[in-house]
Design an enzyme around this catalytic site. Structure first.
Site, PDB file in Angstrom:
ATOM      1  N   GLU A 117      43.628  50.674  82.243  1.00  0.00           N
ATOM      2  CA  GLU A 117      44.639  50.003  83.062  1.00  0.00           C
ATOM      3  C   GLU A 117      44.006  49.295  84.264  1.00  0.00           C
ATOM      4  O   GLU A 117      44.377  48.169  84.598  1.00  0.00           O
ATOM      5  CB  GLU A 117      45.675  51.027  83.550  1.00  0.00           C
ATOM      6  CG  GLU A 117      46.489  51.667  82.432  1.00  0.00           C
ATOM      7  CD  GLU A 117      45.846  52.916  81.866  1.00  0.00           C
ATOM      8  OE1 GLU A 117      46.542  53.687  81.183  1.00  0.00           O
ATOM      9  OE2 GLU A 117      44.629  53.138  82.110  1.00  0.00           O
ATOM     10  N   CYS A 121      46.890  58.142  83.230  1.00  0.00           N
ATOM     11  CA  CYS A 121      46.620  59.388  83.947  1.00  0.00           C
ATOM     12  C   CYS A 121      47.477  59.468  85.205  1.00  0.00           C
ATOM     13  O   CYS A 121      47.739  58.467  85.872  1.00  0.00           O
ATOM     14  CB  CYS A 121      45.144  59.505  84.296  1.00  0.00           C
ATOM     15  SG  CYS A 121      44.521  58.230  85.406  1.00  0.00           S
ATOM     16  N   ARG A 165      27.948  59.675  62.854  1.00  0.00           N
ATOM     17  CA  ARG A 165      27.334  60.620  63.781  1.00  0.00           C
ATOM     18  C   ARG A 165      27.519  60.161  65.229  1.00  0.00           C
ATOM     19  O   ARG A 165      27.876  60.950  66.110  1.00  0.00           O
ATOM     20  CB  ARG A 165      25.840  60.753  63.480  1.00  0.00           C
ATOM     21  CG  ARG A 165      25.508  61.537  62.225  1.00  0.00           C
ATOM     22  CD  ARG A 165      24.006  61.547  61.983  1.00  0.00           C
ATOM     23  NE  ARG A 165      23.647  62.366  60.827  1.00  0.00           N
ATOM     24  CZ  ARG A 165      22.397  62.511  60.371  1.00  0.00           C
ATOM     25  NH1 ARG A 165      21.399  61.892  60.989  1.00  0.00           N
ATOM     26  NH2 ARG A 165      22.161  63.271  59.325  1.00  0.00           N
ATOM     27  N   GLU A 197      27.654  68.683  58.724  1.00  0.00           N
ATOM     28  CA  GLU A 197      26.705  68.252  57.687  1.00  0.00           C
ATOM     29  C   GLU A 197      25.920  69.486  57.272  1.00  0.00           C
ATOM     30  O   GLU A 197      24.892  69.803  57.856  1.00  0.00           O
ATOM     31  CB  GLU A 197      25.772  67.166  58.215  1.00  0.00           C
ATOM     32  CG  GLU A 197      26.462  65.876  58.614  1.00  0.00           C
ATOM     33  CD  GLU A 197      25.476  64.740  58.859  1.00  0.00           C
ATOM     34  OE1 GLU A 197      24.643  64.483  57.962  1.00  0.00           O
ATOM     35  OE2 GLU A 197      25.544  64.119  59.926  1.00  0.00           O
ATOM     36  N   PRO A 246      27.259  74.314  51.139  1.00  0.00           N
ATOM     37  CA  PRO A 246      28.558  74.910  50.799  1.00  0.00           C
ATOM     38  C   PRO A 246      28.905  76.174  51.570  1.00  0.00           C
ATOM     39  O   PRO A 246      30.083  76.456  51.802  1.00  0.00           O
ATOM     40  CB  PRO A 246      28.419  75.208  49.305  1.00  0.00           C
ATOM     41  CG  PRO A 246      27.392  74.255  48.820  1.00  0.00           C
ATOM     42  CD  PRO A 246      26.416  74.113  49.940  1.00  0.00           C
TER      43      PRO A 246
END
Length: 365
Positions: free
Chosen positions: A53, A84, A191, A295, A298
């Site tokens: 703003e 804000c 990333r 990343e 399993p």
């Protein structure tokens, strides 16, 4: 398409320009109009600097000089996030807008940590909410920020590279890259847009990744924090994550007596030598980290899913068949009754190089 829709759409496009530099703050864009014509625009460019703003107001001043205060009086402000209302590193944007005597503000998404709307209405300024489509886009833009505010933890994205037959690697470790170069470049951008890269000790010991954003089209971005789950302190200090290219945090059961100077340790509770991953995520949230990119292998993914901690999957599927001897990502799902019942909502499906990129949302039962 009406003028209000176009103005907010433009504000959203401006907000995206800050995607590499504003965290832990949200992405915000702002457009100011008078008599349905844009007189100023801006976005939050970097954490600690002017909010959107204020930058839009300064843009009005740069365009119109001494006449800018008169133009701002009675103007309409379009902002992608409720402004804000409190004093932080910068002043209250709400107070500034009130002092400038704007006539109306249109907001695309509310911020539960602020009290701006009530203050604006109390002073007699009209407050409207944007079209529902734009509200959804604005929320998507800051889903990590909203996750931290409402859940106390970051928004968690799990990235997985797969072959057509579900393989993530060969058991003999011969297949280093499954996905194409374009997909790998996209991962580096992914990333850079996340605050944390999160992985387990198994991935570190088997692949020895650096876990940094590289080969970027822009030089202006912040390296994400490397976060490693190493309950038993198996790393010896020669792994690539110990370099000084990014900060590294290790979650463990007990801080080792001989600590590596280049990293920080954080003890976490555990059960059967497995750390409480929910606890680690809440700790990251308390440090104002909005987004986590997982990343890992399993094992970590399974644990995160079991604790309902994965908010989004991004699959990069390569047109390859790894065949016999592959490590199959889907095998562990079928062995877990809870995991096997998870539904995925396909959010975005797009080609990337020779691969297919699928963004999916898990629905937990």
């Amino acid at each position: 398409m009406d003028n209000a829709f176009k103005c907010m759409q433009h504000a959203l496009s401006l907000a995206k320009k800050g995607k590499y530099l504003v965290s832990p703050n949200p992405l915000v864009g702002c457009v100011i109009t008078k008599n349905q014509k844009i007189i100023g625009e801006g976005w939050h460019k970097k954490v600690g600097e002017n909010h959107a703003e204020i930058n839009a107001i300064l843009n009005v001043k740069a365009r119109f000089g001494d006449n800018y205060l008169e133009l701002l009086k009675g103007s309409t402000v379009y902002t992608t996030l409720e402004p804000c209302s409190t004093q932080g590193k910068t002043g209250s944007c709400t107070n500034t807008l009130i002092n400038l005597k704007i006539a109306k503000i249109v907001i695309a998404s509310r911020d539960k940590s602020q009290n701006s709307i009530k203050k604006l209405l109390d002073i007699g300024i009209k407050v409207e909410e944007a079209d529902h489509t734009l509200q959804y886009e604005a929320h998507e833009l800051n889903k990590g920020f909203f996750s931290r505010i409402t859940k106390g933890r970051p928004f968690v994205t799990c990235k997985v590279g797969l072959s057509n037959d579900g393989g993530i690697a060969l058991e003999n470790k011969e297949s280093k890259w499954i996905t194409c170069e374009e997909s790998r470049k996209d991962v580096h951008n992914l990333r850079a847009q996340n605050d944390v890269i999160y992985t387990g000790i198994g991935t570190i010991l088997s692949d020895n990744p650096e876990l940094t954003a590289r080969n970027m089209d822009t030089q202006e971005f912040n390296q994400p924090l490397r976060c490693i789950i190493d309950a038993q302190n198996k790393m010896i200090g020669t792994e690539k994550v110990f370099n000084n290219k990014a900060k590294t945090l290790i979650f463990c059961e007990k801080t080792p007596k001989e600590q590596k100077l280049s990293v920080k340790y954080r003890e976490s509770s555990s059960k059967n030598s497995k750390l409480n991953l929910s606890e680690t995520m809440m700790w990251l949230g308390k440090r104002n980290l909005n987004t986590v990119l997982v990343e890992s292998g399993p094992g970590i993914i399974k644990s995160l899913i079991n604790e309902n901690l994965v908010d989004q999957f991004i699959f990069y599927i390569a047109p390859k068949i790894l065949g016999n001897g592959r490590i199959n990502f889907l095998d562990f799902i079928h062995k877990e009754p809870k995991l096997g019942k998870i539904e995925l909502i396909m959010k975005v499906i797009e080609p990337i190089g020779k691969d297919l990129k699928i963004t999916a949302i898990p629905i937990y039962s």
